[in-house]
Design a protein around this motif. Structure first.
Motif, short mmCIF file in Angstrom:
data_model
loop_
_atom_site.label_atom_id
_atom_site.label_comp_id
_atom_site.label_asym_id
_atom_site.label_seq_id
_atom_site.Cartn_x
_atom_site.Cartn_y
_atom_site.Cartn_z
N ASP A 233 35.79 33.70 49.62
CA ASP A 233 37.07 35.13 50.23
C ASP A 233 37.88 35.84 49.08
OD1 ASP A 233 39.43 34.80 50.27
OD2 ASP A 233 39.34 34.34 52.03
N ARG A 234 38.18 37.00 49.22
CA ARG A 234 38.79 37.43 47.53
C ARG A 234 39.72 36.81 47.51
NH1 ARG A 234 37.75 42.63 44.99
NH2 ARG A 234 39.36 42.38 43.46
N VAL A 235 41.11 36.41 47.53
CA VAL A 235 41.65 35.80 47.38
C VAL A 235 41.86 34.39 46.94
CG1 VAL A 235 44.11 34.98 48.49
CG2 VAL A 235 43.20 37.67 48.74
N GLN A 236 40.65 33.45 47.79
CA GLN A 236 40.36 33.00 47.09
C GLN A 236 39.30 32.53 45.96
OE1 GLN A 236 37.85 31.18 50.76
NE2 GLN A 236 39.60 30.69 52.01
N LEU A 237 39.12 33.15 45.66
CA LEU A 237 37.89 33.91 44.00
C LEU A 237 39.04 34.67 43.36
CD1 LEU A 237 34.75 35.82 45.52
CD2 LEU A 237 34.78 34.21 44.75
N GLU A 238 39.79 34.74 43.29
CA GLU A 238 40.85 35.35 42.32
C GLU A 238 41.65 34.28 42.33
OE1 GLU A 238 42.94 38.09 44.46
OE2 GLU A 238 41.74 39.89 44.05
N ASP A 239 41.43 33.49 42.81
CA ASP A 239 42.09 31.57 42.47
C ASP A 239 40.72 30.87 41.37
OD1 ASP A 239 44.62 31.60 44.52
OD2 ASP A 239 43.42 30.61 45.53
N VAL A 240 40.13 30.83 41.58
CA VAL A 240 39.11 30.07 40.82
C VAL A 240 38.63 31.52 39.76
CG1 VAL A 240 36.84 29.61 40.58
CG2 VAL A 240 38.13 29.62 42.99
N PHE A 241 39.22 32.38 39.48
CA PHE A 241 38.45 32.92 38.69
C PHE A 241 39.67 33.35 37.25
CE2 PHE A 241 34.53 35.46 41.18
CZ PHE A 241 33.94 35.41 40.16
N TYR A 242 40.80 33.77 38.31
CA TYR A 242 42.67 33.55 37.37
C TYR A 242 43.03 32.78 37.12
CZ TYR A 242 45.60 36.90 35.38
OH TYR A 242 46.29 37.07 33.76
N TRP A 243 43.86 32.85 38.68
CA TRP A 243 44.93 31.78 39.31
C TRP A 243 44.75 31.43 38.51
CZ3 TRP A 243 48.69 35.15 38.10
CH2 TRP A 243 48.57 36.40 38.77
N ASN A 244 44.31 29.91 39.24
CA ASN A 244 44.53 28.51 38.80
C ASN A 244 44.40 28.48 37.52
OD1 ASN A 244 44.11 28.01 41.62
ND2 ASN A 244 42.06 27.30 41.84
N ILE A 245 43.34 28.51 36.26
CA ILE A 245 43.78 28.07 35.56
C ILE A 245 44.62 28.46 34.56
CG2 ILE A 245 41.99 30.11 34.78
CD1 ILE A 245 42.02 26.25 33.19
N ALA A 246 45.17 29.88 34.83
CA ALA A 246 46.67 30.95 34.91
C ALA A 246 47.38 29.46 34.67
CB ALA A 246 46.85 31.85 35.21
N LYS A 247 48.05 29.04 36.16
CA LYS A 247 48.79 27.76 36.59
C LYS A 247 49.00 27.16 35.52
CE LYS A 247 49.62 30.51 41.00
NZ LYS A 247 49.19 30.25 42.35
N PHE A 248 47.70 26.59 35.42
CA PHE A 248 47.73 25.31 35.05
C PHE A 248 48.05 24.88 33.60
CE2 PHE A 248 44.37 23.28 32.68
CZ PHE A 248 44.69 20.98 33.24
N MET A 249 47.13 26.37 33.07
CA MET A 249 47.69 26.85 31.58
C MET A 249 49.17 26.41 31.17
SD MET A 249 45.36 25.08 29.98
CE MET A 249 45.64 25.59 28.74
N GLY A 250 50.27 26.92 32.06
CA GLY A 250 51.54 28.20 31.97
C GLY A 250 51.12 29.25 31.60
N TRP A 251 50.46 30.11 31.53
CA TRP A 251 50.46 31.48 31.64
C TRP A 251 50.68 32.65 32.22
CZ3 TRP A 251 44.25 30.29 29.30
CH2 TRP A 251 44.25 29.82 27.91
N GLU A 252 50.45 31.99 33.43
CA GLU A 252 51.38 32.98 34.63
C GLU A 252 52.60 32.93 34.58
OE1 GLU A 252 51.47 29.80 34.61
OE2 GLU A 252 53.03 29.65 37.14
N ARG A 253 53.33 32.33 33.52
CA ARG A 253 54.70 32.40 33.55
C ARG A 253 55.03 33.18 32.16
NH1 ARG A 253 54.88 27.06 34.57
NH2 ARG A 253 54.21 26.49 31.70
N GLN A 254 54.00 33.28 31.61
CA GLN A 254 54.34 35.19 30.91
C GLN A 254 53.74 35.83 30.82
OE1 GLN A 254 51.52 33.27 27.57
NE2 GLN A 254 52.08 31.19 27.82
N GLY A 255 53.60 36.10 32.37
CA GLY A 255 52.97 37.32 33.27
C GLY A 255 51.84 38.29 32.99
N GLY A 256 50.81 36.29 32.80
CA GLY A 256 49.76 36.54 33.30
C GLY A 256 49.33 37.07 31.55
N ALA A 257 47.50 36.47 31.24
CA ALA A 257 47.11 36.92 30.71
C ALA A 257 47.64 38.96 29.82
CB ALA A 257 45.51 36.53 30.40
N PRO A 258 47.04 38.82 28.06
CA PRO A 258 47.05 40.63 28.00
C PRO A 258 45.96 41.13 28.83
CG PRO A 258 46.69 38.84 26.38
CD PRO A 258 46.72 37.77 27.29
N ALA A 259 45.90 41.96 28.61
CA ALA A 259 44.16 42.98 29.77
C ALA A 259 43.33 43.16 28.07
CB ALA A 259 44.62 44.25 29.35
#
Ligand SMILES: [Zn+2]
Length: 260
Positions: A233-259
């Motif tokens: 579903d949409r929330v799960q897709l957001e994990d796969v497309f964005y949040w999982n790797i953002a958290k894994f790389m420590g990028w979510e602590r920087q407020g996510g990736a730049p636009a």
């Protein structure tokens, strides 16, 4: 690669980070190429905010990173069969200029768990840098060998790139290996079975699978669509497309990736 500017698929507005791509030219049987500027343009088209890139000559990936800071992030592609590999990786990781280690056992002809890899793994653990390992091609890059490497270095964070790639048995093995080892993550570029993306999300763990494109070997549109139709579903897709790797790389602590 051809980009016609049209969006031919569904949820293209979803935020994305590309966990696996390459800049540069791959000759011989590959016959594919993309420049950093072309990649940045295509990423804008497909809503991809960041990409983790590598190339056999590290200068190419480092140049791309320098041209597009915060957008293209370089891994150190090391060939552990070369005597200089460990020193070179120590130099690159010490400078803080790379986001991780890339191993391509098929391309450089060694088995993923060969002892020649160990000095690179030790450095990756020391610097807490993730290790991205190409998977899916016998005899060098099979999921079981990558699992053995991860078992040998339980503190290393190992990403099984392509999660078994094009062979159903290897794809299943990638899922089975990752299920038994909590230091293994899966990346899904070039893996043809959309159903296995949802299966990995459910059986390995919701945070343990990343979306990637493997551009220029594959096209963004195809790679995005396969994940979109995976049954998540949409929330799960957001994990796969964005949040999982953002958290894994420590990028979510920087407020996510730049636009993009
Ligand atoms: Zn690749």
């Amino acid at each position: 690669m051809a980009g016609n500017g049209r969006r031919l698929f569904g949820k293209s507005e979803m935020r994305k980070i590309d966990a696996h791509a390459h800049v540069g030219e791959f000759g011989s049987w590959c016959g594919v190429a993309i420049t950093a500027a072309e990649m940045a343009r295509e990423m804008g088209l497909y809503g991809i905010e960041r990409a983790i890139v590598s190339y056999p000559d590290n200068r190419v990936a480092l140049d791309a990173q320098e041209c597009f800071p915060g957008k293209l992030c370089a891994l150190a592609w090391m060939n552990p069969t070369l005597p200089s590999a460990a020193d070179e990786f120590r130099y690159l990781s010490g400078k803080g200029s790379v986001s991780g280690l890339k191993l391509h056992p098929l391309f450089n002809a060694y088995t993923a768990n060969d002892e020649c890899v160990f000095p690179l793994m030790e450095e990756a653990v020391l610097r807490d840098l993730p290790v991205f390992v190409h998977s899916g091609h016998p005899p060098f890059s099979l999921p079981w060998s990558i699992g053995q490497l991860a078992r040998e270095f339980p503190k290393a964070r190992v990403v099984m790139v392509h999660m078994g790639h094009g062979h159903g048995v290897y794809i299943q093995a990638a899922i089975d290996v990752a299920r038994t080892l909590d230091n293994v993550w899966l990346e899904n570029s070039g893996m043809p079975m959309h159903t296995k993306i949802a299966e990995a999300y459910r059986r390995v763990g919701s945070g343990r699978i990343f979306w990637g494109s493997d551009v220029p070997f594959h096209h963004y549109a195809v790679e995005i669509l396969r994940t979109e139709v995976s049954g998540l579903d949409r929330v799960q897709l957001e994990d796969v497309f964005y949040w999982n790797i953002a958290k894994f790389m420590g990028w979510e602590r920087q407020g996510g990736a730049p636009a993009a």
